[in-house]
Write a protein that holds these residues in place. Sequence first.
Motif, PDB file in Angstrom:
ATOM      1  N   ASN A  18      -6.200  -5.209   2.544  1.00 52.56           N
ATOM      2  CA  ASN A  18      -4.869  -5.011   3.097  1.00 52.56           C
ATOM      3  C   ASN A  18      -4.110  -6.325   3.278  1.00 52.56           C
ATOM      4  N   LEU A  53       3.277   7.245  -4.604  1.00 57.50           N
ATOM      5  CA  LEU A  53       3.238   8.563  -3.968  1.00 57.50           C
ATOM      6  C   LEU A  53       4.375   9.398  -4.541  1.00 57.50           C
ATOM      7  N   GLU A  67       9.630   3.538   0.797  1.00 52.49           N
ATOM      8  CA  GLU A  67       8.459   4.112   1.474  1.00 52.49           C
ATOM      9  C   GLU A  67       7.172   3.794   0.721  1.00 52.49           C
ATOM     10  N   LEU A 122       3.966   0.952   2.202  1.00 50.64           N
ATOM     11  CA  LEU A 122       2.676   1.586   2.476  1.00 50.64           C
ATOM     12  C   LEU A 122       1.581   0.620   2.948  1.00 50.64           C
ATOM     13  N   PRO A 123       1.373  -0.523   2.269  1.00 52.79           N
ATOM     14  CA  PRO A 123       0.315  -1.429   2.747  1.00 52.79           C
ATOM     15  C   PRO A 123       0.560  -1.895   4.180  1.00 52.79           C
ATOM     16  N   LEU A 124       1.838  -2.069   4.534  1.00 49.06           N
ATOM     17  CA  LEU A 124       2.158  -2.553   5.876  1.00 49.06           C
ATOM     18  C   LEU A 124       1.934  -1.474   6.931  1.00 49.06           C
ATOM     19  N   MET A 125       1.950  -0.204   6.484  1.00 45.37           N
ATOM     20  CA  MET A 125       1.680   0.887   7.420  1.00 45.37           C
ATOM     21  C   MET A 125       0.268   0.764   7.985  1.00 45.37           C
ATOM     22  N   TYR A 126      -0.610   0.146   7.194  1.00 46.42           N
ATOM     23  CA  TYR A 126      -1.998   0.017   7.650  1.00 46.42           C
ATOM     24  C   TYR A 126      -2.247  -1.324   8.322  1.00 46.42           C
ATOM     25  N   ARG A 154       8.775  -3.968   8.658  1.00 46.33           N
ATOM     26  CA  ARG A 154       8.215  -3.327   7.482  1.00 46.33           C
ATOM     27  C   ARG A 154       9.309  -3.036   6.464  1.00 46.33           C
ATOM     28  N   ARG A 193       5.093  -3.310  -4.256  1.00 49.52           N
ATOM     29  CA  ARG A 193       4.111  -2.880  -3.260  1.00 49.52           C
ATOM     30  C   ARG A 193       2.963  -3.899  -3.174  1.00 49.52           C
TER      31      ARG A 193
END
Lengths: 407, 254
Positions: free
Chosen positions: B93, B106, B113, B117-121, B130, B166
């Motif tokens: 990550n 996705l 969006e 995604l990587p920053l969501m984790y 983000r 991403r």
Amino acid sequence: MNIVNLFKIALKALSNNKMRGFLTMLGIIIGVASVITMLAIGQGSKNSIKNQIGEMGSNMIMIQPGADMMRGGARQSASSMETLKLVDYESILNETRFVSAVSPTVNSAGQFIYGPNNTPSTIYGVSPDYLEIRRLSIGDGSMFTQQDIIAASKVCVVGKTVVDKLFPNGENPIGKVIRYNKIPFSIIGVLKSKGFNSMGMDQDDMVLAPFTTIQKRVLAITHLQGMTASAVKEEYSEQAINEISELLRRNHKLKPGVEDDFNIRSMEEMLTTISSVMNMLTLLLGSVAGISLLVGGIGIMNIMYVSVTERTREIGLRMSIGAKGRDILAQFLIESILISVTGGLIGVLFGGGLSLLITLAAGFTTYVQPWSVILSFVVCTFTGVFFGWYPAKKAAQLDPIDAIRYE
Amino acid sequence: MEKNNKQTDKTVIRLECITRNFVVGDETVHALRDVSFSIQEGEFVTIMGSSGSGKSTLLNTLGCLDTPTSGEYYLDGVSVRTMGKNSRATLRNRKIGFVFQSYNLLPKTTAIENVELPLMYNPSYSSSARKQKSIDSLVAVGLGDRLNHKSNQMSGGQMQRVAIARALVNDPAVILADEATGNLDTRTSYEILVLFQRLHVEGRTIIFVTHNPEIAHYSSRNIQLKDGRVVDDTRNEHVLSATEALANLPVDED
């Protein structure tokens, strides 16, 4: 990773597949709605029976001659036993603390005649207290008095059904004289209509007269066929029964160990019996509905399972960019919980609406209990976790290397 | 093409005698045998090899998706071999950006969006940070005007750009591209190569795994794998410019 992000991810995934989400939800919606509706119907009918009994007088106590048990040979009919006397009535009237009202009852059924009209009904010989005990009230005219009882006057108070039958043209019945067994009774009052009770008995099909009149002029007896009394409060029914029982045993000079020659029952007792039957019925309805909730839950498991397989590459991607197994597990669990809880919410509204509709359309009394709503919610969340767990676990255990290239 | 001037002496990746064996039934398959090399910060390395040469296994190892049977792998100074699953996930990550052959975006999801995604984790990013990072990334790959396009509304080249954005969004120590141009037509492939070269010039470390020998001309170093061993490791002194190659392509008729 924080829970807010997980919720966002799960919500996003659900909104990408709205139709499927809704169809999955449908199982839960139907399950919850039927649980709520069935419990509402069960509770509603329980409440309505309780109310009707309450209207009849939930604190009512019925005293009948004769033992409760059969002793050897044939049992005599209650009215042919002559154990209850006027003196018993007087003792109960004067010597009790937990009894608020008492009335003797002597009944006779037969034909009532007015002019060319006649109708079968029952004449109840009672005291003026009877109105209070049975929660009856006079609509027109007045009740007979203690004077009428002493004089054994030939007066009566009639119910609505009897009035309708004998005076079909809408004449005022007050002051008219009707005949029963060739005995003329002049009508001095009309009872307020009470309609049918829960057992389907017409509560307006009755004629009340002083019990002395019935004893002397109609039945030619000196004993009482029975008595009806009221406990001061429903909770004191037990004490009232004990009190009456002691008085009667004393009056009847029954030695300890000898069985009662009368029996006493209270409405409260009947209420308990009916309640337990209704609870059983509610449980039965509820569990049938519960099965549909279970089937809905299995539907969630099915769809989540398919969803995990279908989204294998997405899972692989998430893992390769840093999602841990537990993040994936949480995402799929949250998805299934969201489906089940949203479904539960809609189901509660739907079930509430359905209960209302049943009340309005079919005339059934329904009552949505707050606990059934809470229960459905808890069950729904539990369903979501339980049936979402296996697919979510499967997703979390995927190997990112295989998952990312899954075709 | 101008020389990359940002290459430093900092070692990003160091492999020491990496072997990776798979047990299939009764047999042991030696996917990697004694592989050792280092990659400095700012290099653009192509790893080439035919199918079965071990390049996928090497990529999985470099990407911390897999751990070697023996040998040491240091990513940005951290030893990966003994790490558990969860710590490797966190490492991926923070340190790695993946670009896949089939984009792996996705579905029905906007460019922003997908990129965030990587920053969501990564809990240290707020939702506004983000978003800003994702926009910066998308602008960097030339998709500043496609922020809210959904993945199914974009062409293959655009989707691959989103995937590259991403991979950039977490400022990784290394970008791992797995046949990143494999699904694209020639013109779009060159466009993507132009982008990679630009990222290289900006100082990013890129590892590009491919079986297409042509791509090696555009990287600064080429590692050749055969039967699980490194058979060739040469610095490319004459890096071709993908921009020129793109300009020389015959113009499409339609």
